[in-house]
Design an enzyme around this catalytic site. Structure first.
Site, PDB file in Angstrom:
ATOM      1  N   GLN A   1      -1.656   2.303   9.994  1.00  0.00           N
ATOM      2  CA  GLN A   1      -0.393   2.386   9.233  1.00  0.00           C
ATOM      3  C   GLN A   1       0.707   3.032  10.080  1.00  0.00           C
ATOM      4  OE1 GLN A   1      -3.374   3.066   7.930  1.00  0.00           O
ATOM      5  NE2 GLN A   1      -3.475   2.596   5.766  1.00  0.00           N
TER       6      GLN A   1
ATOM      7  N   ARG B   1      -7.588  -0.371  -6.638  1.00  0.00           N
ATOM      8  CA  ARG B   1      -7.916   0.683  -5.654  1.00  0.00           C
ATOM      9  C   ARG B   1      -8.152   1.967  -6.441  1.00  0.00           C
ATOM     10  NH1 ARG B   1      -4.219   1.181  -0.412  1.00  0.00           N
ATOM     11  NH2 ARG B   1      -6.116   2.138   0.427  1.00  0.00           N
TER      12      ARG B   1
ATOM     13  N   ASN C   1      -5.334  12.367   0.777  1.00  0.00           N
ATOM     14  CA  ASN C   1      -4.402  11.527   1.531  1.00  0.00           C
ATOM     15  C   ASN C   1      -5.187  10.768   2.595  1.00  0.00           C
ATOM     16  OD1 ASN C   1      -1.660  10.625   2.057  1.00  0.00           O
ATOM     17  ND2 ASN C   1      -1.772  11.780   3.963  1.00  0.00           N
ATOM     18  N   LYS C   2      -4.510   9.956   3.341  1.00  0.00           N
ATOM     19  CA  LYS C   2      -5.125   9.097   4.349  1.00  0.00           C
ATOM     20  C   LYS C   2      -6.121   9.854   5.223  1.00  0.00           C
ATOM     21  CE  LYS C   2      -4.807   5.649   4.678  1.00  0.00           C
ATOM     22  NZ  LYS C   2      -5.855   4.823   4.000  1.00  0.00           N
TER      23      LYS C   2
ATOM     24  N   ASP D   1      -2.087  10.800  -2.069  1.00  0.00           N
ATOM     25  CA  ASP D   1      -2.470   9.731  -3.000  1.00  0.00           C
ATOM     26  C   ASP D   1      -2.866  10.284  -4.360  1.00  0.00           C
ATOM     27  OD1 ASP D   1      -2.888   8.565  -0.168  1.00  0.00           O
ATOM     28  OD2 ASP D   1      -2.720   6.866  -1.548  1.00  0.00           O
TER      29      ASP D   1
ATOM     30  N   ARG E   1       0.862  -1.182   0.000  1.00  0.00           N
ATOM     31  CA  ARG E   1       0.000   0.000   0.000  1.00  0.00           C
ATOM     32  C   ARG E   1       0.897   1.229   0.000  1.00  0.00           C
ATOM     33  NH1 ARG E   1       2.516   1.719   3.673  1.00  0.00           N
ATOM     34  NH2 ARG E   1       1.051   3.447   3.718  1.00  0.00           N
ATOM     35  N   GLY E   2       0.254   2.400  -0.163  1.00  0.00           N
ATOM     36  CA  GLY E   2       1.038   3.625  -0.345  1.00  0.00           C
ATOM     37  C   GLY E   2       1.084   3.910  -1.839  1.00  0.00           C
ATOM     38  N   ALA E   3       0.798   5.155  -2.212  1.00  0.00           N
ATOM     39  CA  ALA E   3       0.592   5.479  -3.631  1.00  0.00           C
ATOM     40  C   ALA E   3       1.771   5.084  -4.541  1.00  0.00           C
ATOM     41  CB  ALA E   3       0.257   6.966  -3.757  1.00  0.00           C
TER      42      ALA E   3
HETATM   43  O1  MRU Z   1      -4.387   3.210   2.362  1.00  0.00           O
HETATM   44  P1  MRU Z   1      -2.914   3.415   2.178  1.00  0.00           P
HETATM   45  O2  MRU Z   1      -2.099   2.850   3.292  1.00  0.00           O
HETATM   46  O3  MRU Z   1      -2.454   2.949   0.823  1.00  0.00           O
HETATM   47  O4  MRU Z   1      -2.732   4.976   2.214  1.00  0.00           O
HETATM   48  C1  MRU Z   1      -1.451   5.508   2.069  1.00  0.00           C
HETATM   49  C2  MRU Z   1      -1.406   6.990   2.238  1.00  0.00           C
HETATM   50  O5  MRU Z   1      -2.410   7.640   2.418  1.00  0.00           O
HETATM   51  C3  MRU Z   1      -0.082   7.646   2.091  1.00  0.00           C
HETATM   52  O6  MRU Z   1      -0.016   8.785   2.882  1.00  0.00           O
HETATM   53  C4  MRU Z   1       0.120   8.050   0.622  1.00  0.00           C
HETATM   54  O7  MRU Z   1      -0.074   6.944  -0.226  1.00  0.00           O
HETATM   55  C5  MRU Z   1       1.446   8.622   0.379  1.00  0.00           C
HETATM   56  S1  MRU Z   1       2.670   7.367   0.608  1.00  0.00           S
HETATM   57  C6  MRU Z   1       4.138   7.832   0.100  1.00  0.00           C
END
Ligand code: MRU
Length: 345
Positions: free
Chosen positions: A196, A91, A247-248, A237, A50-52
């Site tokens: 996370q 996603r 973002n999250k 994201d 996970r993470g963009a």
């Molecule tokens: O749901 P996730 O864990 O994929 O969400 C991740 C985030 O929101 C991060 O802050 C974002 O992807 C930037 S990561 C470098």
């Protein structure tokens, strides 16, 4: 302080994509080995990775695996387009996923031989992984200058090596600041519901020896009021052309709090996270995740059976609350419509 940066969660080995299963951290470090692009798409949906930026790199490998599987078929081109649609749908919010998938599809469509195209896609996936790490290091150099010489830095979710090819976006900026000799104390939001921050950022910071405290999300206002936070830095994201940043979930609340307490609020993201075709944040699709992520904590029920839940995984911080956006090509300041466009390749 020299910064250790030894975590990598995506690697290619023996014609397989190896992913460190982030659902199991920090208790277990288990690697999944995947050969089938469909399994990779499921791994993205289920947050093995996970993470963009990390899901962008993973999608690039998924496309290489898909083409390898189809290389002997005469109709590989329409089939690959079908696989791309499946991977893209894993996603909805992080634009890096669609960006990397479409980039791979376009590369393959230039070729007439599937065999040649398959080799090109695999090399392109390796290059994307390496480029992501280099971009993050570059982002770190640009962003570190924005951080104070000493003080508390609040961050949310996980934006480090686990969320990227390596090094990290917002966490990369923090790493770079510490490497440059800044005396920084990281405050890591635990980031309910998926945790996370508690599970991944804390694991990463501890492994790399970066000083930090883990805090409940609801402690952020208090920490700011106590004067413990000198800057907030988060990842993204998807950033709309006007600078609105998805973002999250919980990021928007931090930006509102930061403005009230007159604390700078920074977003760090590669330009591949900027969706120049999206004029404003209102158009960004926000993923709704399974209700049990909220009903439960670490697999245990914490709410009465059968309660209805809302579980948006992201929110959108309006550009007006963002002090600056750090990219690998430099720092964008308001107005973002122009400053981001100027940084674009
Ligand atoms: O749901 P996730 O864990 O994929 O969400 C991740 C985030 O929101 C991060 O802050 C974002 O992807 C930037 S990561 C470098």
């Amino acid at each position: 302080m020299p910064i250790v940066d030894n975590i990598r969660a995506i690697r290619w080995e023996d014609q397989q994509l190896c992913l460190l299963d982030q659902r199991l951290l920090p208790q277990q470090e288990i690697w999944l080995k995947l050969r089938d692009y469909r399994e990779v798409a499921v791994a993205i949906t289920q947050m093995v990775v996970r993470g963009a930026p990390a899901i962008g790199v993973t999608a690039a490998y998924a496309m290489a695996l898909a083409l390898h599987e189809m290389r002997d078929l005469t109709d590989w081109q329409p089939r690959l387009a079908g696989a791309a649609a499946e991977i893209r749908a894993a996603r909805p919010t992080a634009v890096n996923l669609a960006w990397a998938t479409d980039r791979q599809l376009a590369l393959a469509q230039k070729e007439t031989s599937a065999e040649t195209a398959a080799a090109i896609l695999l090399q392109a996936a390796h290059d994307l992984l390496e480029q992501d790490i280099a971009d993050n290091q570059q982002m770190g150099r640009h962003g570190a200058a924005l951080l104070p010489e000493q003080g508390g830095i609040l961050t949310h979710c996980n934006t480090g090596s686990l969320a990227t090819g390596g090094y990290g976006t917002a966490l990369g900026v923090i790493r770079a600041g510490i490497s440059a000799g800044k005396q920084l104390q990281v405050y890591a939001d635990e980031t309910r519901p998926w945790l996370q921050g508690a599970r991944l950022t804390a694991w990463e910071l501890q492994k790399d020896g970066i000083p930090f405290h883990l805090n409940a999300d609801s402690a952020a206002a208090y920490l700011m009021q106590q004067g413990l936070i000198q800057a907030v830095i988060v990842g993204a994201d998807r950033i709309a052309a006007n600078g609105d940043a998805a973002n999250k979930i919980g990021t928007y609340s931090l930006a509102v709090l930061a403005q009230y307490h007159r604390i700078p609020f920074y977003v760090a993201a590669p330009l591949s996270t900027v969706d120049f075709a999206m004029p404003a944040g209102a158009g960004i699709i926000i993923e709704e995740r399974p209700e049990n992520e909220v009903r439960q904590c670490a697999g245990h029920d914490v709410a009465p059976v059968g309660v209805q839940v809302r579980n948006p995984a992201f929110d959108v911080t309006p550009a007006a609350l963002i002090t600056a956006i750090v990219t690998e090509r430099g720092v964008a300041r308001p107005d973002y419509l122009h400053s981001l466009a100027e940084l674009r390749v």
